[in-house]
Design an enzyme around this catalytic site. Structure first.
Site, PDB file in Angstrom:
ATOM      1  N   ASP A   1      26.057 -12.162   9.357  1.00  0.00           N
ATOM      2  CA  ASP A   1      26.988 -13.259   9.600  1.00  0.00           C
ATOM      3  C   ASP A   1      26.278 -14.542   9.179  1.00  0.00           C
ATOM      4  OD1 ASP A   1      29.021 -11.678  10.707  1.00  0.00           O
ATOM      5  OD2 ASP A   1      28.080 -11.741  12.678  1.00  0.00           O
TER       6      ASP A   1
ATOM      7  N   ASP B   1      40.040  -8.269  13.192  1.00  0.00           N
ATOM      8  CA  ASP B   1      39.414  -8.735  14.427  1.00  0.00           C
ATOM      9  C   ASP B   1      40.433  -8.543  15.540  1.00  0.00           C
ATOM     10  OD1 ASP B   1      37.195  -9.486  12.983  1.00  0.00           O
ATOM     11  OD2 ASP B   1      37.795 -11.589  12.809  1.00  0.00           O
TER      12      ASP B   1
END
Length: 251
Positions: A11, A130
């Site tokens: 990330d 998500d």
């Protein structure tokens, strides 16, 4: 039987690898190029690179960093974040990625899935989902986990595959960074309605969590970040453990 994959995730924000909990409280985890090189050497099956602030900042993916990471590794490489058109997709692949991963752009304009599959092939198109639990189901969230949608995650997974996604990257927002284990219920629910590989993300804390999601959650791959970034375990240790438990992995 196809081997199960172990996939580290980078990330990236402001050029650095970061990791948080439930998409919040980000802390530095190191240089993405150095980490990528380490994971490639350590036996990772693939690598996922997510420019996590690109969509919120309305900018494109950091292509120079993608190029540097791609040059440092010898494994398949998926890139997401800040990709919103077929032109963006082509630029990321030209920079060295093998696959692209989109969440918000696909949700906001589902036809982009079909366009992407026609342009670069379904094998290069990953739909990222998500998901956050609500009562007895899971809802899809976009824009880095800041915006709730009305989409049911399982139904959206099926539609995404029908429109051309060749793989799904499913993150449990409830479990992200918690180290309490993957949401095997979510992964199993999605795996049961699609015929493409499902990558499980969110919640890895111990070796047993990988076993649970790959066996009970019927996921095809397990993604983890902080567990590897901070050297709490290694890819090799995870794979040896899984192999000893009868899970097919590439050693």
């Amino acid at each position: 039987m196809l081997t199960k994959r172990i996939i580290p995730c980078l990330d990236v924000k402001n050029g650095r690898t970061v990791k948080g909990t439930r998409f919040l409280d980000l802390r530095d985890a190191g240089d993405p190029v150095e980490l990528a090189d380490r994971y490639s050497s350590d036996g990772a099956d693939e690598l996922v690179f997510l420019d996590i602030s690109a969509t919120q900042e309305n900018r494109s993916t950091l292509l120079d960093l993608v190029e540097r990471v791609g040059a440092a590794i010898r494994i398949p490489f998926t890139v997401g974040g800040g990709i919103s058109s077929v032109t963006d997709i082509q630029r990321v692949l030209d920079a060295g990625a093998d696959k692209i991963s989109l969440n918000s752009a696909f949700v906001l304009r589902p036809a982009l899935l079909e366009e992407a599959a026609r342009c670069v092939g379904s094998q290069s198109v990953v739909a990222a989902i998500d998901a956050k639990s609500e009562k007895n189901s899971w809802n899809v969230w976009i824009r880095g986990g800041t915006q709730r949608t009305s989409l049911d995650a399982v139904m959206w997974a099926r539609e995404a595959v029908e429109r051309g996604a060749g793989e799904l990257l499913v993150t449990s927002m409830d479990r992200d960074g918690s180290k309490t284990g993957y949401d095997t219920g979510l992964m199993q629910a999605i795996s049961s309605v699609v015929n493409v590989p499902v990558i499980a993300s969110g919640g890895a804390g111990i070796k047993e969590h990988f076993l649970e999601v790959l066996r009970d959650g019927t996921a095809d791959a397990a993604l983890a970040a902080s567990l590897f970034h901070y050297r709490e375990t290694s890819i090799g240790e995870i794979k040896t453990f899984l192999h000893n438990k009868g899970i097919p992995v590439r050693l």
